[in-house]
Motif scaffolding. Structure first.
Motif, PDB file in Angstrom:
ATOM      1  N   ASP A 120     -24.729 -17.711  -6.447  1.00 19.65           N
ATOM      2  CA  ASP A 120     -24.526 -18.634  -5.331  1.00 19.65           C
ATOM      3  C   ASP A 120     -25.245 -19.955  -5.597  1.00 19.65           C
ATOM      4  N   SER A 121     -25.219 -20.361  -6.848  1.00 17.55           N
ATOM      5  CA  SER A 121     -25.977 -21.530  -7.287  1.00 17.55           C
ATOM      6  C   SER A 121     -25.609 -21.818  -8.734  1.00 17.55           C
ATOM      7  N   ARG A 122     -25.944 -23.010  -9.200  1.00 16.15           N
ATOM      8  CA  ARG A 122     -25.779 -23.313 -10.624  1.00 16.15           C
ATOM      9  C   ARG A 122     -27.025 -22.940 -11.420  1.00 16.15           C
ATOM     10  N   ASN A 123     -28.078 -22.510 -10.750  1.00 13.92           N
ATOM     11  CA  ASN A 123     -29.310 -22.095 -11.415  1.00 13.92           C
ATOM     12  C   ASN A 123     -29.195 -20.634 -11.829  1.00 13.92           C
ATOM     13  N   ILE A 124     -29.204 -20.372 -13.118  1.00 11.09           N
ATOM     14  CA  ILE A 124     -28.919 -19.009 -13.581  1.00 11.09           C
ATOM     15  C   ILE A 124     -30.014 -18.381 -14.438  1.00 11.09           C
ATOM     16  N   GLY A 125     -31.068 -19.109 -14.776  1.00 10.23           N
ATOM     17  CA  GLY A 125     -32.101 -18.543 -15.640  1.00 10.23           C
ATOM     18  C   GLY A 125     -31.677 -18.551 -17.096  1.00 10.23           C
ATOM     19  N   ASN A 126     -31.936 -17.448 -17.805  1.00 10.72           N
ATOM     20  CA  ASN A 126     -31.617 -17.368 -19.231  1.00 10.72           C
ATOM     21  C   ASN A 126     -30.170 -16.930 -19.448  1.00 10.72           C
ATOM     22  N   LEU A 127     -29.493 -17.625 -20.352  1.00  6.76           N
ATOM     23  CA  LEU A 127     -28.103 -17.303 -20.692  1.00  6.76           C
ATOM     24  C   LEU A 127     -28.028 -16.697 -22.079  1.00  6.76           C
ATOM     25  N   GLY A 128     -27.343 -15.560 -22.187  1.00  2.04           N
ATOM     26  CA  GLY A 128     -27.112 -14.945 -23.475  1.00  2.04           C
ATOM     27  C   GLY A 128     -25.627 -14.878 -23.776  1.00  2.04           C
ATOM     28  N   VAL A 129     -25.225 -15.285 -24.971  1.00  2.00           N
ATOM     29  CA  VAL A 129     -23.825 -15.261 -25.379  1.00  2.00           C
ATOM     30  C   VAL A 129     -23.685 -14.333 -26.579  1.00  2.00           C
ATOM     31  N   ILE A 130     -22.816 -13.338 -26.445  1.00  2.00           N
ATOM     32  CA  ILE A 130     -22.555 -12.396 -27.530  1.00  2.00           C
ATOM     33  C   ILE A 130     -21.239 -12.787 -28.177  1.00  2.00           C
ATOM     34  N   GLY A 131     -21.299 -13.136 -29.461  1.00  2.00           N
ATOM     35  CA  GLY A 131     -20.122 -13.609 -30.166  1.00  2.00           C
ATOM     36  C   GLY A 131     -20.397 -14.976 -30.774  1.00  2.00           C
ATOM     37  N   ALA A 132     -19.606 -15.348 -31.768  1.00  2.00           N
ATOM     38  CA  ALA A 132     -19.825 -16.641 -32.427  1.00  2.00           C
ATOM     39  C   ALA A 132     -18.513 -17.334 -32.769  1.00  2.00           C
ATOM     40  N   GLY A 133     -17.431 -16.932 -32.097  1.00  2.00           N
ATOM     41  CA  GLY A 133     -16.132 -17.530 -32.355  1.00  2.00           C
ATOM     42  C   GLY A 133     -15.821 -18.691 -31.424  1.00  2.00           C
ATOM     43  N   THR A 134     -14.530 -19.001 -31.335  1.00  2.00           N
ATOM     44  CA  THR A 134     -14.094 -20.127 -30.506  1.00  2.00           C
ATOM     45  C   THR A 134     -14.496 -19.952 -29.053  1.00  2.00           C
ATOM     46  N   GLU A 135     -14.285 -18.763 -28.508  1.00  2.00           N
ATOM     47  CA  GLU A 135     -14.630 -18.531 -27.106  1.00  2.00           C
ATOM     48  C   GLU A 135     -16.131 -18.668 -26.866  1.00  2.00           C
ATOM     49  N   ARG A 137     -18.203 -20.545 -28.485  1.00  2.00           N
ATOM     50  CA  ARG A 137     -18.522 -21.982 -28.538  1.00  2.00           C
ATOM     51  C   ARG A 137     -18.158 -22.683 -27.229  1.00  2.00           C
ATOM     52  N   TYR A 138     -16.975 -22.401 -26.706  1.00  2.00           N
ATOM     53  CA  TYR A 138     -16.567 -23.055 -25.455  1.00  2.00           C
ATOM     54  C   TYR A 138     -17.367 -22.539 -24.266  1.00  2.00           C
ATOM     55  N   HIS A 139     -17.738 -21.266 -24.286  1.00  2.00           N
ATOM     56  CA  HIS A 139     -18.579 -20.742 -23.214  1.00  2.00           C
ATOM     57  C   HIS A 139     -19.926 -21.470 -23.174  1.00  2.00           C
ATOM     58  N   ILE A 140     -20.519 -21.662 -24.328  1.00  2.00           N
ATOM     59  CA  ILE A 140     -21.803 -22.371 -24.375  1.00  2.00           C
ATOM     60  C   ILE A 140     -21.616 -23.822 -23.953  1.00  2.00           C
ATOM     61  N   LYS A 141     -20.564 -24.440 -24.456  1.00  2.00           N
ATOM     62  CA  LYS A 141     -20.314 -25.858 -24.159  1.00  2.00           C
ATOM     63  C   LYS A 141     -20.144 -26.101 -22.667  1.00  2.00           C
ATOM     64  N   LEU A 142     -19.306 -25.298 -22.003  1.00  2.00           N
ATOM     65  CA  LEU A 142     -19.087 -25.491 -20.572  1.00  2.00           C
ATOM     66  C   LEU A 142     -20.312 -25.093 -19.762  1.00  2.00           C
ATOM     67  N   ALA A 143     -20.922 -23.976 -20.131  1.00  2.00           N
ATOM     68  CA  ALA A 143     -22.070 -23.483 -19.364  1.00  2.00           C
ATOM     69  C   ALA A 143     -23.230 -24.468 -19.403  1.00  2.00           C
ATOM     70  N   THR A 144     -23.517 -25.011 -20.577  1.00  2.00           N
ATOM     71  CA  THR A 144     -24.665 -25.908 -20.691  1.00  2.00           C
ATOM     72  C   THR A 144     -24.403 -27.275 -20.057  1.00  2.00           C
ATOM     73  N   SER A 145     -23.126 -27.595 -19.849  1.00  2.00           N
ATOM     74  CA  SER A 145     -22.783 -28.853 -19.173  1.00  2.00           C
ATOM     75  C   SER A 145     -22.745 -28.704 -17.659  1.00  2.00           C
ATOM     76  N   TYR A 146     -22.499 -27.489 -17.188  1.00  2.00           N
ATOM     77  CA  TYR A 146     -22.256 -27.267 -15.758  1.00  2.00           C
ATOM     78  C   TYR A 146     -23.405 -26.543 -15.056  1.00  2.00           C
ATOM     79  N   ALA A 164     -25.887 -21.248 -32.849  1.00  2.00           N
ATOM     80  CA  ALA A 164     -27.098 -21.504 -32.067  1.00  2.00           C
ATOM     81  C   ALA A 164     -27.688 -22.871 -32.423  1.00  2.00           C
ATOM     82  N   LYS A 165     -27.728 -23.181 -33.705  1.00  2.00           N
ATOM     83  CA  LYS A 165     -28.271 -24.464 -34.152  1.00  2.00           C
ATOM     84  C   LYS A 165     -27.460 -25.625 -33.598  1.00  2.00           C
ATOM     85  N   GLU A 166     -26.138 -25.441 -33.537  1.00  2.00           N
ATOM     86  CA  GLU A 166     -25.251 -26.494 -33.039  1.00  2.00           C
ATOM     87  C   GLU A 166     -25.578 -26.895 -31.601  1.00  2.00           C
ATOM     88  N   PHE A 167     -25.991 -25.905 -30.790  1.00  2.00           N
ATOM     89  CA  PHE A 167     -26.248 -26.177 -29.379  1.00  2.00           C
ATOM     90  C   PHE A 167     -27.736 -26.135 -29.012  1.00  2.00           C
TER      91      PHE A 167
END
Length: 306
Positions: A120-135, A137-146, A164-167
Motif C-alpha cells: 500500500d505504498s511505494r516503499n518496499i524495503g529490500n528487493l531481490g530479483v531471481i534471474g538475469a534475462g530480459t525480464e 533487467r526490465y523488472h529492475i529497471k522499472l522497480a528502481t525507477s518507480y 547487478a553491476k549494470e544497476f
C-alpha cells in the motif's frame, strides 16, 4: 499505421505510464469490460508459442509471442513476438509494436504494481530479483525507477554479476537473497521452485512470472503455506497454465486466490505475506499497446507506413 521499435516503446512507456496501463488492464478484465478469448498455444520445434487476441470498445489487439530458450546461446532474447493494434471502429491497423519489449515492460509493470498493492505504498524495503534475462533487467529497471527501496539484490545460475553491476545492485547467492528480501521478483525459466519458504522472512511479497505450465513451479509449498494473500492476473488463466496455482490448489494447500483486478476495483487490502502469480493476459497487451500508440502519436514518435 506506425511501427514502434523497442527503443521507441521505452521512450513512450515510462514506468508511471506502463504501471497505470496494466492497472487499467487488470481493472477492465476483472470487471468484464474487455474480452480476451482463450489464447491458442502451439508447440513449434519443441518451443512454446501463444496467439493472444483481445478487444474492448477502444482497441483490438493480437499478439503472437513465443519462448525460445535456445535463443540465449544465440545472444538474443528468449521471448520474441509482435503486437498488432487495430481500430475497432474502422478495422484499420493502427500500430505494429515490438512484442518482446512490450511483453517485458507490461510484465515487469504488473510485478511492480503487485508490490505497491502489497505494501500500500511505494516503499518496499529490500528487493531481490531471481534471474538475469530480459525480464529480470526490465523488472529492475522499472522497480528502481518507480519504487522506493533500500537495496537491490540479484541472483541467477549465471550472468547475474554483470546484471547487478549494470544497476548498482548486489550479486548474491539464492539463500542470501531469500533471507534478506522484503520483495522478491522471480523471473526464471526454472521448472522447479526457486522461492523456498524455509529461507523467507516472516513478512514478504513475491511476484512470480515464470513457470507457466501445469507441471512447473517457481514457488514451493512452504511459501504457499506462509502466504496470507495469494493473488493472480486471471483465475481462469492460472487455473489452466500455472503449476504454482494448480498444484497447491489440488493438494489443498492453497484455499483462496483473488484477481489483482478485484483488489484494484474493490479496494481490497492485501495481507502480507503475499504472492502474486502472473502468466500474462491479453488485456495487459491491449491496454499497454493502446497507451503506447497514443503517447507515440502525441509525441510524434514512430515510423509511419502505408
Amino acid at each position: 499505421m506506425i511501427v514502434l521499435t523497442s527503443e521507441q516503446l521505452e521512450q513512450v512507456l515510462t514506468p508511471d505510464i506502463a504501471i497505470n496501463a496494466v492497472r487499467q488492464a487488470f481493472s477492465l478484465y476483472s470487471s468484464g469490460k474487455i474480452t480476451q478469448p482463450q489464447r491458442q498455444v502451439l508447440t513449434i520445434k519443441g518451443n512454446w508459442w501463444g496467439i493472444m487476441p483481445s478487444f474492448w470498445e477502444r482497441s483490438v489487439v493480437i499478439k503472437i509471442v513465443n519462448v525460445i530458450p535456445d535463443n540465449k546461446r544465440r545472444g538474443i532474447a528468449a521471448v520474441q513476438g509482435s503486437v498488432l493494434l487495430f481500430s475497432p471502429e474502422t478495422g484499420e491497423p493502427l500500430a505494429l509494436l515490438d512484442g518482446t519489449t512490450l511483453t517485458a515492460i507490461r510484465t515487469s509493470a504488473a510485478s511492480v504494481l503487485s508490490a505497491e498493492l502489497a505494501f500500500d505504498s511505494r516503499n518496499i524495503g529490500n528487493l531481490g530479483v531471481i534471474g538475469a534475462g530480459t525480464e529480470a533487467r526490465y523488472h529492475i529497471k522499472l522497480a528502481t525507477s518507480y519504487l522506493k527501496y533500500s537495496k537491490v539484490m540479484v541472483t541467477a545460475r549465471s550472468s547475474h554479476t554483470q546484471l547487478a553491476k549494470e544497476f548498482g545492485a548486489e550479486a548474491v547467492d539464492l539463500e542470501t537473497l531469500l533471507k534478506s528480501s522484503d520483495v522478491i521478483f522471480a523471473t526464471t525459466s526454472s521448472s522447479s521452485p526457486v522461492v523456498l519458504g524455509k529461507f523467507l522472512k516472516d513478512d514478504f511479497h513475491v511476484s512470480s512470472i515464470g513457470a507457466h505450465t501445469p507441471e512447473s513451479r517457481e514457488i514451493d509449498d512452504e511459501t504457499i503455506k506462509k502466504t496470507k494473500t495469494f493473488f493472480v492476473d486471471s483465475l481462469e488463466a492460472v487455473g489452466k497454465e500455472a503449476g504454482d496455482y494448480i498444484q497447491p490448489t489440488k493438494a489443498g494447500i492453497l484455499k483462496q486466490a483473488l484477481e489483482i483486478g478485484e483488489i484494484i476495483n474493490k479496494g481490497v487490502k492485501v495481507q502480507r505475506p503475499s504472492v502474486f502469480k502472473t502468466v500474462g493476459i491479453a488485456a495487459q497487451d491491449n491496454i499497454t499497446a493502446l497507451v503506447a500508440y497514443e503517447e507515440a502519436v502525441k509525441k510524434g514518435i514512430g515510423v509511419k507506413i502505408t
